[in-house]
Design an enzyme around this catalytic site. Structure first.
Site, PDB file in Angstrom:
ATOM      1  N   GLU A 164      85.503  65.378  42.875  1.00  0.00           N
ATOM      2  CA  GLU A 164      86.517  66.143  42.153  1.00  0.00           C
ATOM      3  C   GLU A 164      87.281  67.088  43.073  1.00  0.00           C
ATOM      4  OE1 GLU A 164      86.401  69.639  38.731  1.00  0.00           O
ATOM      5  OE2 GLU A 164      84.930  68.017  38.666  1.00  0.00           O
ATOM      6  N   HIS A 182      88.749  69.428  32.202  1.00  0.00           N
ATOM      7  CA  HIS A 182      88.205  70.586  32.909  1.00  0.00           C
ATOM      8  C   HIS A 182      87.980  71.759  31.958  1.00  0.00           C
ATOM      9  CE1 HIS A 182      89.327  74.520  34.911  1.00  0.00           C
ATOM     10  NE2 HIS A 182      88.282  74.175  35.636  1.00  0.00           N
ATOM     11  N   GLU A 208      92.742  69.606  37.137  1.00  0.00           N
ATOM     12  CA  GLU A 208      92.643  70.963  36.618  1.00  0.00           C
ATOM     13  C   GLU A 208      93.711  71.887  37.193  1.00  0.00           C
ATOM     14  OE1 GLU A 208      89.537  73.739  38.704  1.00  0.00           O
ATOM     15  OE2 GLU A 208      88.599  71.789  38.435  1.00  0.00           O
ATOM     16  N   ASP A 226      93.532  69.718  31.697  1.00  0.00           N
ATOM     17  CA  ASP A 226      93.072  70.948  31.056  1.00  0.00           C
ATOM     18  C   ASP A 226      94.111  71.343  30.012  1.00  0.00           C
ATOM     19  OD1 ASP A 226      92.916  73.813  30.562  1.00  0.00           O
ATOM     20  OD2 ASP A 226      91.564  73.978  32.281  1.00  0.00           O
ATOM     21  N   LYS A 254      78.577  71.727  43.148  1.00  0.00           N
ATOM     22  CA  LYS A 254      79.699  72.150  43.980  1.00  0.00           C
ATOM     23  C   LYS A 254      79.403  71.841  45.446  1.00  0.00           C
ATOM     24  CE  LYS A 254      82.132  74.182  40.685  1.00  0.00           C
ATOM     25  NZ  LYS A 254      83.568  73.933  40.382  1.00  0.00           N
ATOM     26  N   ASP A 272      82.199  68.538  43.153  1.00  0.00           N
ATOM     27  CA  ASP A 272      83.494  69.211  43.050  1.00  0.00           C
ATOM     28  C   ASP A 272      83.747  69.970  44.350  1.00  0.00           C
ATOM     29  OD1 ASP A 272      85.753  70.621  42.389  1.00  0.00           O
ATOM     30  OD2 ASP A 272      84.905  71.600  40.617  1.00  0.00           O
TER      31      ASP A 272
END
Length: 370
Positions: A223, A299, A249, A272, A168, A197
């Protein structure tokens, strides 16, 4: 012809076993509505959906008051017709998260029921393109981890057989993200994939600057860099980025994915199954992506997405975040860093209904009045 006679609706809360923090939220709860469909042949199918944090009761209310009653008497094999009819029934609240999540609980239950009756596992019933999928892990890369912890977690994942890890990003300074990522890259080497992400935390100028840094570190994808509804900004970012842009997502319809792909705003889609409204629209999105030569890397929901990524030819990665361990009798099979889909008929999820019943926060039943 069999007909749907009974719909059970439950909700449980799957509290994460580890601390999960990203650039915009702390993931402390997962409210999980579950739908169990029964038909006149005595068959049943189990489907589910989820919310990160709150919102589950809203999904349950839509299921109980509007969608479940509309299922009674319907032919469960006509899942395409049912999905479309339910979408139009809720047109005042579509397209949106609550409606899509509710539709997904029903649609996944319909697929489970039909696959069970036909004796087919989902991954074969939906196409059977592959019999395994490589895995990357997210659990060791949350934003609150220190550099030392990130390195230790990535090395442990590599030793466990994973093919990649997600880290992240979205720290106060790009330099801080660079330091964290550089430490992990130096530790795992170039043969191990690293994804990042941003959780929609960047503006365009920040994202362009960050993408340059990610390219230097050979990062696999960037992401959710910005707000998901800003397609134009993603088009501009894609023009400046040597790193693939991944989105999906936070998107809830086939048309939203179409806009991204048609404009060249992303080269990886993370559709997703819960947020798109079920397996039926998930497969349409994946096949549309193939026409645009865009990869599918969904996701979350690894237990449900495993058979789906094995069903289509353009899926390349599956995200490993354990979710259902407490409510299943057996977990997802992993061999040498690959997820192996179940050979059993249905979704491939070995539900523990006793555990679910013990955890349920909400329970409703909708039956044929006759």
């Amino acid at each position: 012809m069999a007909k749907i006679t009974h719909v059970e609706i439950k909700m449980i809360d799957l509290v994460p076993k580890v601390k999960r923090i990203d650039a915009i939220q702390s993931f402390v709860s997962q409210e999980t509505p579950i739908v169990i469909l029964h038909d006149s042949d005595g068959a049943q199918g189990i489907g589910y959906t989820y919310t990160i944090g709150t919102g589950g009761p809203s999904v349950v209310a839509l299921l109980e008051k509007t969608l479940a009653p509309a299922l009674i008497g319907r032919d469960p094999e006509r899942f395409e017709q049912i999905w479309r009819d339910l979408l139009y029934l809720t047109h005042a609240t579509a397209v949106g998260a609550v409606t899509s999540l509710a539709l997904a609980a029903i649609d996944t239950a319909l697929w489970d029921l039909n696959c069970r009756k036909k004796g087919l596992p989902l991954w074969k019933a939906a196409g059977g393109a592959k019999d395994k999928m490589r895995l990357y892990t997210t659990e060791g890369g949350w934003l609150h981890y220190s550099k030392t912890e990130l390195v230790e977690n990535a090395l442990a994942a590599k030793e466990a057989g994973f093919k990649g890890s997600k880290v992240k990003i979205g720290s106060d300074l790009v330099a801080m993200d660079r330091a964290r990522l550089s430490a992990v890259r130096d530790a795992v080497g170039d043969e191990y994939e690293l994804m990042t992400d941003g959780n929609q935390s960047f503006n365009l100028s920040e994202a362009i600057r960050c993408a340059r840094m990610l390219e230097e570190l050979n990062i696999g994808w960037f992401e959710e860099p910005m707000k998901a509804d800003d397609v134009a900004a993603h088009v501009e970012l894609a023009r400046h980025s040597g790193v693939p842009i991944a989105v999906g997502e936070s998107m809830y319809s086939l048309s939203q994915f179409k806009d991204y792909m048609q404009s060249g705003a992303a080269s990886i889609i993370q559709v997703d199954v819960a947020r798109i409204g079920g397996i039926t629209p998930w497969l349409k999105t994946a096949h549309m992506a193939e026409a645009f030569n865009v990869a599918v890397c969904p996701h979350f929901l690894m237990e449900l997405h495993l058979p789906l990524v094995c069903a289509v030819s353009n899926a390349t990665w599956l995200e490993h975040i354990p979710q259902l361990d407490g409510v299943t009798k057996s977990g997802m099979q992993m061999v040498d860093g690959f997820g192996i889909p179940s050979r059993e008929p249905g979704l491939g999820i070995d539900w523990d209904l006793d555990a679910i019943n013990a955890m349920e926060l909400v329970s409703h039943s909708v039956k044929n009045a006759a």
